[in-house]
Design a protein around this motif. Structure first.
Motif, PDB file in Angstrom:
ATOM      1  N   VAL A 116     -69.798  -0.214 -15.317  1.00  0.00           N
ATOM      2  CA  VAL A 116     -69.762  -0.015 -13.867  1.00  0.00           C
ATOM      3  C   VAL A 116     -68.429   0.621 -13.496  1.00  0.00           C
ATOM      4  O   VAL A 116     -67.473   0.595 -14.272  1.00  0.00           O
ATOM      5  CB  VAL A 116     -69.928  -1.339 -13.082  1.00  0.00           C
ATOM      6  CG1 VAL A 116     -71.303  -1.944 -13.282  1.00  0.00           C
ATOM      7  CG2 VAL A 116     -68.836  -2.334 -13.441  1.00  0.00           C
ATOM      8  N   ALA A 117     -68.383   1.181 -12.311  1.00  0.00           N
ATOM      9  CA  ALA A 117     -67.142   1.707 -11.747  1.00  0.00           C
ATOM     10  C   ALA A 117     -66.955   1.062 -10.381  1.00  0.00           C
ATOM     11  O   ALA A 117     -67.930   0.774  -9.686  1.00  0.00           O
ATOM     12  CB  ALA A 117     -67.218   3.227 -11.610  1.00  0.00           C
ATOM     13  N   ILE A 118     -65.700   0.823 -10.019  1.00  0.00           N
ATOM     14  CA  ILE A 118     -65.408   0.263  -8.706  1.00  0.00           C
ATOM     15  C   ILE A 118     -64.012   0.726  -8.303  1.00  0.00           C
ATOM     16  O   ILE A 118     -63.061   0.588  -9.076  1.00  0.00           O
ATOM     17  CB  ILE A 118     -65.532  -1.284  -8.709  1.00  0.00           C
ATOM     18  CG1 ILE A 118     -65.365  -1.865  -7.307  1.00  0.00           C
ATOM     19  CG2 ILE A 118     -64.597  -1.923  -9.694  1.00  0.00           C
ATOM     20  CD1 ILE A 118     -65.754  -3.343  -7.197  1.00  0.00           C
ATOM     21  N   LEU A 119     -63.907   1.313  -7.117  1.00  0.00           N
ATOM     22  CA  LEU A 119     -62.636   1.849  -6.652  1.00  0.00           C
ATOM     23  C   LEU A 119     -61.599   0.736  -6.573  1.00  0.00           C
ATOM     24  O   LEU A 119     -61.810  -0.282  -5.929  1.00  0.00           O
ATOM     25  CB  LEU A 119     -62.802   2.504  -5.276  1.00  0.00           C
ATOM     26  CG  LEU A 119     -61.543   3.116  -4.655  1.00  0.00           C
ATOM     27  CD1 LEU A 119     -60.972   4.216  -5.532  1.00  0.00           C
ATOM     28  CD2 LEU A 119     -61.849   3.653  -3.266  1.00  0.00           C
ATOM     29  N   GLY A 120     -60.490   0.937  -7.270  1.00  0.00           N
ATOM     30  CA  GLY A 120     -59.431  -0.053  -7.301  1.00  0.00           C
ATOM     31  C   GLY A 120     -58.613   0.121  -8.562  1.00  0.00           C
ATOM     32  O   GLY A 120     -58.487   1.218  -9.083  1.00  0.00           O
ATOM     33  N   GLY A 121     -58.065  -0.969  -9.042  1.00  0.00           N
ATOM     34  CA  GLY A 121     -57.241  -0.929 -10.238  1.00  0.00           C
ATOM     35  C   GLY A 121     -56.056  -1.857 -10.097  1.00  0.00           C
ATOM     36  O   GLY A 121     -56.186  -2.974  -9.612  1.00  0.00           O
TER      37      GLY A 121
END
Length: 197
Positions: A72-77
């Motif tokens: 999955v990808a999710i904006l952040g970090g």
């Protein structure tokens, strides 16, 4: 002392109808074992939305669709802080799923991908890791600033951020899902470890 935190950014997707309440929206969310139920819901809204998961179905079907993803990808970090007022957030196209790559790059004294527009960057000099809010070579830009870490300190901070993320998965996220569906909670915990840790 400077520090880091795992975050998600701009969680503005639609809310599943099976959530109990409307969720308070914020520009970013710091993930830790102290997150509230509302913050867990904000995280899930972002994860479902960013993964294009159909939320117009039952909770079980929504999670099953999400859990079928290999990644999955999710904006952040990782957010880098000198204080609550002075921080450098992950930028556009940087994702929380890149945590391992960020840590590995810094360990090897290479600047990791931290997004673009702006383009945060890390430079290394002697025993220092210098986190820049934007490309340090962007000549003449008065808005570019940096946060300094000792090299050992930034690695220690990233280890703490990894612990914070693990704590978020093990406690508030797991407990929120477990109250609604025990089997899904266990599957989601395993998947979260695979996707993000």
């Amino acid at each position: 002392m400077s520090y880091t935190k795992p975050v998600i950014r701009e969680p503005y997707y639609d809310c599943p109808k099976w959530f109990d309440n409307d969720v308070y929206r914020s520009e970013y969310l710091t993930l830790s074992g102290k997150c509230t139920s509302s913050e867990v819901e904000l995280f899930l809204i972002h994860l479902f939305g960013y993964s294009n998961t159909n939320i117009d179905q039952s909770m079980e079907d929504t999670f099953n669709e999400l859990l079928a993803n290999e990644s999955v990808a999710i904006l952040g970090g990782i957010a880098f802080y000198e204080s609550e007022e002075k921080c450098i957030m992950p930028s556009c196209c940087c994702g929380l799923e890149q945590f391992k790559e960020i840590y590995s790059s810094i360990l090897n004294r290479e600047s990791p991908w931290l997004g673009h527009d702006p383009s945060p960057e890390i430079t290394f000099k002697d025993n220092m890791a210098i986190v820049w809010s934007n490309d340090p070579d962007s000549n003449g830009r008065s808005d570019v600033f940096h946060i300094d870490f000792k090299f050992e300190e930034i690695l220690s901070c990233l280890e703490q951020s990894k612990y914070d993320l693990k704590d978020f998965i093990d406690k508030p996220l797991f407990e929120w899902i477990y109250r609604r569906d025990q089997a899904t909670a266990n599957k989601m915990k395993d998947r979260m470890y695979e996707w993000f840790l």
